[in-house]
Design a protein around this motif. Structure first.
Motif, PDB file in Angstrom:
ATOM      1  N   SER A  39      18.964  30.375  44.401  1.00 22.32           N
ATOM      2  CA  SER A  39      18.489  29.912  43.101  1.00 22.32           C
ATOM      3  C   SER A  39      17.440  30.869  42.553  1.00 22.32           C
ATOM      4  O   SER A  39      16.667  31.464  43.310  1.00 22.32           O
ATOM      5  N   PRO A  40      17.452  31.057  41.228  1.00 20.53           N
ATOM      6  CA  PRO A  40      16.516  31.979  40.607  1.00 20.53           C
ATOM      7  C   PRO A  40      15.087  31.456  40.644  1.00 20.53           C
ATOM      8  O   PRO A  40      14.854  30.271  40.868  1.00 20.53           O
ATOM      9  N   GLY A  41      14.161  32.350  40.434  1.00 23.84           N
ATOM     10  CA  GLY A  41      12.737  31.974  40.397  1.00 23.84           C
ATOM     11  C   GLY A  41      12.009  32.965  39.513  1.00 23.84           C
ATOM     12  O   GLY A  41      12.570  33.438  38.538  1.00 23.84           O
ATOM     13  N   GLY A  42      10.785  33.276  39.871  1.00 22.14           N
ATOM     14  CA  GLY A  42      10.001  34.238  39.098  1.00 22.14           C
ATOM     15  C   GLY A  42       9.354  33.596  37.896  1.00 22.14           C
ATOM     16  O   GLY A  42       9.461  32.386  37.693  1.00 22.14           O
ATOM     17  N   PRO A  43       8.695  34.411  37.064  1.00 24.86           N
ATOM     18  CA  PRO A  43       7.893  33.879  35.962  1.00 24.86           C
ATOM     19  C   PRO A  43       8.688  32.953  35.032  1.00 24.86           C
ATOM     20  O   PRO A  43       9.771  33.302  34.579  1.00 24.86           O
ATOM     21  N   GLY A  44       8.138  31.787  34.791  1.00 27.80           N
ATOM     22  CA  GLY A  44       8.690  30.898  33.776  1.00 27.80           C
ATOM     23  C   GLY A  44       9.966  30.198  34.148  1.00 27.80           C
ATOM     24  O   GLY A  44      10.634  29.652  33.267  1.00 27.80           O
ATOM     25  N   ILE A  45      10.346  30.186  35.416  1.00 31.43           N
ATOM     26  CA  ILE A  45      11.576  29.482  35.805  1.00 31.43           C
ATOM     27  C   ILE A  45      11.260  28.340  36.768  1.00 31.43           C
ATOM     28  O   ILE A  45      10.609  28.545  37.797  1.00 31.43           O
ATOM     29  N   ARG A  46      11.693  27.147  36.408  1.00 29.60           N
ATOM     30  CA  ARG A  46      11.571  25.979  37.276  1.00 29.60           C
ATOM     31  C   ARG A  46      12.982  25.497  37.611  1.00 29.60           C
ATOM     32  O   ARG A  46      13.831  25.405  36.723  1.00 29.60           O
ATOM     33  N   ILE A  47      13.209  25.204  38.892  1.00 29.89           N
ATOM     34  CA  ILE A  47      14.505  24.683  39.322  1.00 29.89           C
ATOM     35  C   ILE A  47      14.282  23.296  39.919  1.00 29.89           C
ATOM     36  O   ILE A  47      13.504  23.145  40.856  1.00 29.89           O
ATOM     37  N   ASP A  48      14.926  22.300  39.388  1.00 26.68           N
ATOM     38  CA  ASP A  48      14.900  20.960  39.980  1.00 26.68           C
ATOM     39  C   ASP A  48      16.277  20.717  40.592  1.00 26.68           C
ATOM     40  O   ASP A  48      17.276  20.616  39.872  1.00 26.68           O
ATOM     41  N   THR A  49      16.330  20.665  41.900  1.00 24.76           N
ATOM     42  CA  THR A  49      17.610  20.493  42.582  1.00 24.76           C
ATOM     43  C   THR A  49      17.415  19.893  43.966  1.00 24.76           C
ATOM     44  O   THR A  49      16.329  19.983  44.533  1.00 24.76           O
ATOM     45  N   GLU A  53      21.994  34.657  35.203  1.00 23.21           N
ATOM     46  CA  GLU A  53      22.683  35.837  35.750  1.00 23.21           C
ATOM     47  C   GLU A  53      22.431  35.985  37.249  1.00 23.21           C
ATOM     48  O   GLU A  53      23.222  36.617  37.947  1.00 23.21           O
ATOM     49  N   SER A  54      21.331  35.411  37.739  1.00 23.47           N
ATOM     50  CA  SER A  54      21.006  35.614  39.160  1.00 23.47           C
ATOM     51  C   SER A  54      21.177  34.350  39.998  1.00 23.47           C
ATOM     52  O   SER A  54      20.825  34.329  41.172  1.00 23.47           O
ATOM     53  N   PHE A  55      21.732  33.297  39.396  1.00 17.40           N
ATOM     54  CA  PHE A  55      21.982  32.053  40.142  1.00 17.40           C
ATOM     55  C   PHE A  55      23.321  32.212  40.864  1.00 17.40           C
ATOM     56  O   PHE A  55      24.361  32.362  40.223  1.00 17.40           O
ATOM     57  N   GLN A 113      27.053  28.329  31.000  1.00 18.05           N
ATOM     58  CA  GLN A 113      25.677  28.192  30.510  1.00 18.05           C
ATOM     59  C   GLN A 113      25.099  29.548  30.101  1.00 18.05           C
ATOM     60  O   GLN A 113      24.392  29.657  29.100  1.00 18.05           O
ATOM     61  N   ARG A 114      25.417  30.588  30.884  1.00 20.68           N
ATOM     62  CA  ARG A 114      24.934  31.934  30.538  1.00 20.68           C
ATOM     63  C   ARG A 114      25.489  32.338  29.178  1.00 20.68           C
ATOM     64  O   ARG A 114      24.785  32.909  28.344  1.00 20.68           O
ATOM     65  N   LYS A 115      26.760  31.989  28.916  1.00 24.91           N
ATOM     66  CA  LYS A 115      27.363  32.323  27.615  1.00 24.91           C
ATOM     67  C   LYS A 115      26.741  31.502  26.488  1.00 24.91           C
ATOM     68  O   LYS A 115      26.532  32.016  25.388  1.00 24.91           O
ATOM     69  N   ILE A 116      26.459  30.236  26.747  1.00 26.96           N
ATOM     70  CA  ILE A 116      25.850  29.401  25.696  1.00 26.96           C
ATOM     71  C   ILE A 116      24.504  29.975  25.268  1.00 26.96           C
ATOM     72  O   ILE A 116      24.237  30.130  24.079  1.00 26.96           O
ATOM     73  N   VAL A 117      23.657  30.329  26.252  1.00 18.63           N
ATOM     74  CA  VAL A 117      22.321  30.816  25.893  1.00 18.63           C
ATOM     75  C   VAL A 117      22.338  32.255  25.376  1.00 18.63           C
ATOM     76  O   VAL A 117      21.306  32.786  24.975  1.00 18.63           O
ATOM     77  N   SER A 118      23.520  32.891  25.369  1.00 20.70           N
ATOM     78  CA  SER A 118      23.683  34.214  24.766  1.00 20.70           C
ATOM     79  C   SER A 118      24.403  34.133  23.422  1.00 20.70           C
ATOM     80  O   SER A 118      24.565  35.141  22.743  1.00 20.70           O
ATOM     81  N   ASP A 119      24.848  32.942  23.058  1.00 19.07           N
ATOM     82  CA  ASP A 119      25.621  32.750  21.818  1.00 19.07           C
ATOM     83  C   ASP A 119      24.741  32.990  20.592  1.00 19.07           C
ATOM     84  O   ASP A 119      23.584  32.575  20.547  1.00 19.07           O
ATOM     85  N   GLU A 120      25.329  33.661  19.587  1.00 17.04           N
ATOM     86  CA  GLU A 120      24.554  34.022  18.388  1.00 17.04           C
ATOM     87  C   GLU A 120      24.009  32.782  17.667  1.00 17.04           C
ATOM     88  O   GLU A 120      22.856  32.758  17.251  1.00 17.04           O
ATOM     89  N   ASP A 121      24.860  31.753  17.510  1.00 17.87           N
ATOM     90  CA  ASP A 121      24.393  30.540  16.825  1.00 17.87           C
ATOM     91  C   ASP A 121      23.264  29.876  17.616  1.00 17.87           C
ATOM     92  O   ASP A 121      22.286  29.400  17.038  1.00 17.87           O
TER      93      ASP A 121
END
Ligand code: MV4
Length: 448
Positions: A359-369, A407-409, A421-429
């Motif tokens: 699971s990803p981490g680093g600045p500004g990332i919270r994972i609840d799982t 991208e790193s999950f 989800q990666r595609k949604i958060v990259s979508d232009e709209d």
């Protein structure tokens, strides 16, 4: 303060509640079905009680089993999380009769807001904006036609016992009305054992914007600003964020005021959510109130710095909310992506054994799982397995962090919606903040 709390839930939210209790110095009791014996919420709780076989009705929805677990472990309070018994007025009542504190609102308030027609008329009476339509439930198709003629088509017929989209039918004109009325009542009767329906003008492509509220037993009610929840597929939310790009300071203040008014109308105590639809002309209307903690609460926690689960526990113990409205400020931007164990094309659930979980981490990332590299996702429950919440000083920074997190999950062994989800958060709209409840349909069409 409580000495010991039973957590009447599983998965990530059970763990989330355990973390809050630990920080408050409260002992925890996990309950689990035989399918969850190796789950992390069982491992990290101070005590655990097996309450039955995998099926919901036999375990997490079995009121007497849950209450017995609380009694044998001498727990003083029950946190229901979301789903399962969280909005069962009956369960909240049984808790009270057994001397257990239900960490949530009063049973009467749960019941009232659970009936969507009663919720609507309560809010109309309180002066909270509602969508033009019937005052209460409909007497029959003629009653529906009479109101529809007055307000104009299209109209939406909604089940009083519904919410989440079941028992809903659009009627585009008078010719369709009786058929849609009959379809909605039949579906509501079959699904909920309650065929009552009400009617509203149908809003085209609204945004779904909700306000987090908190009330205590001292008469304080505060709001924790909004969440934009328009990105959903078949009434399952996928991406939530705060603040909403659709609100300016004036609209935000007016919606917040309406949210407080709505909560006041029922003397609300504990954490709740006021759901609004915002139309294309930026008119907002109350649609429903959720009387529980919601999946997407972390976005509010990140922008306000308030631990909502801890506040729920404090308020249930009779303490006042730890902050005043003036002290609650929203800073920066947070976005949540729900990670589901499901096939990326068919959306069919994909339970099974996880073989790799990075699971990803680093600045500004919270994972609840509750997942890890050796976890098995049972087929009996919800397919949501993790929440990724990205925080940034600006929406742009939060989006970049979310994109890099997605991208790193790495999850192997089961199918997930991480790539989607990666595609949604990259979508232009999406990046431009152009979204409505129709977003996913358009997005999936674009993708082909
Ligand atoms: C509406 C609506 C348009 N007009 N009501 C769907 C589930 C239920 N919670 C309320 N819902 C809607 N009510 C009127 N008068 C459109 C929806 C709706 C919707 C609402 C929130 C989030 C996603 C949605 C997806 C489709 C329809």
């Amino acid at each position: 303060m409580f000495r010991k709390i039973l957590i009447a839930n599983r998965g990530e939210i059970a763990l989330r509640i355990i973390w809050a209790c630990r920080e408050l110095g409260i002992k925890t009791v996990a309950i689990y079905s035989t399918a969850d014996a190796d789950s992390l919420h069982v491992r990290f709780a101070d005590e655990e009680v097996c309450i039955g076989p995998p099926r919901n009705q036999d375990s997490y929805l079995n009121v007497s089993a849950v209450i017995s677990a609380a009694e044998i472990t001498d727990a003083e309070a029950v946190h229901p999380g979301y789903g399962f018994l969280a909005e069962s007025a009956h369960f909240a009542e049984v808790c009270r009769e057994c001397g257990l504190t239900f960490i949530g609102p009063e049973p009467d308030v749960i019941r009232k807001m659970g009936d969507k027609a009663v919720a609507r008329s309560t809010m109309m009476e309180a002066g909270v904006p509602t969508i033009p339509g019937s005052e209460g439930i409909l007497d029959g198709p003629e009653h529906a036609a009479e109101i529809a003629e007055k307000i104009g088509y299209p109209v939406l017929i909604k089940a009083s016992a519904g919410g989440g989209g079941r028992g809903m039918r659009i009627a585009n004109d008078a010719d369709e009305l009786e058929r849609m009325y009959n379809a909605a009542t039949a579906e509501a009767g079959a699904a909920f054992g309650n065929a009552e329906v009400y009617l509203e003008k149908y809003l085209k492509n609204p945004r779904h914007i909700e306000f987090q509220v908190l009330g205590d037993t001292h008469g304080n009610i505060v709001h924790l600003f909004e969440r934009e929840c328009s990105i959903q597929r078949r009434h399952q939310k996928l991406v939530e964020e705060s603040p909403s790009v659709a609100l300016d300071d004036d609209l935000r203040a007016r919606m917040a005021e309406a949210a407080i008014k709505a909560a006041r109308a029922v003397d609300y105590v504990n954490a709740g959510t006021i759901e609004f639809l915002l139309d294309e002309d930026k008119n907002f209307y109350f649609i429903e109130m959720n009387t529980r903690i919601q999946v997407e609460h972390p976005v509010t926690e990140l922008v306000t710095g308030i631990d909502i689960i801890k506040e729920m526990v404090r308020v249930a113990a009779g303490e006042p909310i730890s902050v005043t409205q003036d002290e609650i400020v929203s800073r920066g931007h947070a976005i949540e992506c729900r990670v589901n164990a499901e096939h990326p094309e068919t959306f069919v659930p994909s339970p099974g054994k996880i073989t790799t979980f990075h699971s990803p981490g680093g600045p500004g990332i919270r994972i609840d799982t509750h997942c890890h590299g050796d976890a098995t996702i049972p087929p009996f429950y919800d397919s949501m397995i993790a929440k990724v919440i990205a925080y940034g000083g600006t929406r742009g920074e939060a989006i970049l962090r979310m994109r890099r997190a997605m991208e790193s999950f790495v999850i192997e062994g089961i199918h997930t919606n991480v790539a989607l989800q990666r595609k949604i958060v990259s979508d232009e709209d999406f990046v431009r903040g152009r979204m409505s409840t129709a977003f996913m349909e358009r997005f999936l069409e674009k993708k082909g």
